[in-house]
Design an enzyme around this catalytic site. Structure first.
Site, PDB file in Angstrom:
ATOM      1  N   ASN A   9       1.072  -1.055  -0.186  1.00 12.33           N
ATOM      2  CA  ASN A   9       0.573  -0.130   0.102  1.00 12.33           C
ATOM      3  C   ASN A   9       0.968   0.836   0.058  1.00 12.33           C
ATOM      4  OD1 ASN A   9      -2.049   1.904   0.311  1.00 12.33           O
ATOM      5  ND2 ASN A   9      -2.656   1.504   2.377  1.00 12.33           N
ATOM      6  N   LYS A  11       0.075   4.560  -0.187  1.00  7.69           N
ATOM      7  CA  LYS A  11      -0.361   5.912   0.417  1.00  7.69           C
ATOM      8  C   LYS A  11      -0.001   6.293  -0.520  1.00  7.69           C
ATOM      9  CE  LYS A  11      -0.264   3.541   4.735  1.00  7.69           C
ATOM     10  NZ  LYS A  11      -0.173   3.445   6.345  1.00  7.69           N
ATOM     11  N   HIS A  94      -9.675   1.363   4.577  1.00  7.63           N
ATOM     12  CA  HIS A  94      -8.118   1.390   5.065  1.00  7.63           C
ATOM     13  C   HIS A  94      -8.559   2.831   6.208  1.00  7.63           C
ATOM     14  CE1 HIS A  94      -4.423   2.729   5.881  1.00  7.63           C
ATOM     15  NE2 HIS A  94      -4.190   1.705   6.227  1.00  7.63           N
ATOM     16  N   GLU A  96      -6.596   5.315   7.360  1.00  8.01           N
ATOM     17  CA  GLU A  96      -6.727   6.228   6.931  1.00  8.01           C
ATOM     18  C   GLU A  96      -8.038   7.199   6.200  1.00  8.01           C
ATOM     19  OE1 GLU A  96      -3.180   5.499   5.292  1.00  8.01           O
ATOM     20  OE2 GLU A  96      -2.453   4.681   7.273  1.00  8.01           O
ATOM     21  N   GLU A 166      -5.854  -4.595  10.425  1.00 12.04           N
ATOM     22  CA  GLU A 166      -4.653  -3.825  11.077  1.00 12.04           C
ATOM     23  C   GLU A 166      -5.371  -3.430  12.193  1.00 12.04           C
ATOM     24  OE1 GLU A 166      -2.368  -2.907   6.677  1.00 12.04           O
ATOM     25  OE2 GLU A 166      -4.146  -1.445   6.729  1.00 12.04           O
ATOM     26  N   GLY A 172       2.213   2.422  10.817  1.00 11.50           N
ATOM     27  CA  GLY A 172       3.297   3.004  10.686  1.00 11.50           C
ATOM     28  C   GLY A 172       3.851   3.790  11.808  1.00 11.50           C
ATOM     29  N   SER A 205       3.283  -2.313  10.405  1.00  8.15           N
ATOM     30  CA  SER A 205       4.588  -1.604  10.664  1.00  8.15           C
ATOM     31  C   SER A 205       4.784  -3.253  10.655  1.00  8.15           C
ATOM     32  CB  SER A 205       5.366  -1.546  12.150  1.00  8.15           C
ATOM     33  OG  SER A 205       4.405  -0.230  12.062  1.00  8.15           O
TER      34      SER A 205
HETATM   35  P1  PGA Z   1       2.979  -0.068   7.798  1.00 10.86           P
HETATM   36  O1  PGA Z   1       0.875   0.424   7.286  1.00 10.86           O
HETATM   37  O2  PGA Z   1       3.232  -1.113   7.060  1.00 10.86           O
HETATM   38  O3  PGA Z   1       3.674   1.148   7.345  1.00 10.86           O
HETATM   39  O4  PGA Z   1       2.241   0.343   8.741  1.00 10.86           O
HETATM   40  C1  PGA Z   1       0.068  -0.437   6.765  1.00 10.86           C
HETATM   41  C2  PGA Z   1      -0.977  -0.070   6.146  1.00 10.86           C
HETATM   42  O5  PGA Z   1      -0.970   1.451   6.921  1.00 10.86           O
HETATM   43  O6  PGA Z   1      -1.536  -0.588   5.182  1.00 10.86           O
END
Ligand code: PGA
Length: 241
Positions: A9, A11, A94, A96, A166, A172, A205
């Protein structure tokens, strides 16, 4: 047997030129992958990425989709547009988007149904916030989000759904759910009748240094990778777990 699936992803990262370079670097590194490999890039990059990955084992994905087929929805993209641009997958709901863009369980469901009915594979994200885990609500939240997201899909259509679990506090942040925490919550999601045969990824992460432990868990079928998907070597380490 459920085939593992590792999806990047990206982003809001990478210009078309950078995106094309990233997949060019990635192709030789992941060509022997035993799992499905997907890159979910910003939509402006589809045209640059698609010809580069043509004929390889890397699939193209989007990061969101609107639920209407067409019309006055400024800034949005329909499932048919994504398909025509070469996408096979789309991330939906997601955290976010839930946090910053007003995404709700209802709109996640509308998008999931629209995407799957149009022939896309939906990667539907669910997960609890930190205070929700601390209060003991994790199972209830992920069960509810899963049921709501998949409502209205037939058993056959569910074959085209992947769930990404998640935990929001692990995205993140460098914090990962422990292998056992991730496995346990994914088991809860799988116990939802609708999710029994669906592939369920872990996300938050996930990277080269922790992928093996997570992928060794029986319930975990893959990963949705943010930060570690932005460099070819880092993403390849995850894909080649
Ligand atoms: P990350 O993000 O691996 O940077 O924690 C995962 C995601 O948001 O899909």
């Amino acid at each position: 047997m459920r085939k593992p699936i590792i999806a990047g992803n990206w982003k809001m990262n990478k210009t078309p030129e950078e995106a094309a370079q990233l997949v060019r670097d990635l192709i030789p590194l992941v060509k022997d992958a035993k799992c499905d490999v997907v890159v979910c890039t910003p939509a402006v990059n589809f045209a640059a990425v698609k010809p580069v990955i043509e004929g390889t084992n890397i699939k193209l994905g989007a990061q969101n989709v609107h639920f209407k087929a067409s019309g006055a929805y400024t800034g949005e993209l329909s499932a048919d547009m994504l398909k025509a641009a070469g996408c096979e997958y789309v991330i939906i709901g997601h955290s976010e988007r839930r946090q910053y863009f007003g995404e709700t369980d209802k709109t996640v469901n509308l998008r999931t149904v629209a995407a799957v009915k149009a022939g896309l594979k939906a990667i539907v994200c669910v997960g609890e916030m930190k205070d929700e885990r601390e209060a003991g609500y994790t199972d209830m939240i992920v069960m509810y989000q899963t049921q709501m997201a998949l409502h209205g899909l037939t058993a056959e259509e569910l074959d085209n759904v992947v769930i990404a679990y998640e935990p929001v506090w692990a995205i993140g942040t460098g914090l990962t759910a422990t292998d056992e925490q991730a496995n346990e919550t994914i088991g809860v999601i799988r116990n939802e009748e609708a999710a029994a045969k669906i592939r369920i990824q872990y996300g938050g992460s996930m990277k080269g240094s922790n992928v093996k432990g997570l992928m060794a868990q029986p319930e975990i079928d893959g990963g949705l990778i943010g930060g570690a998907s932005l460099k070819a070597e880092d993403f390849a380490q995850v894909v080649n777990f």
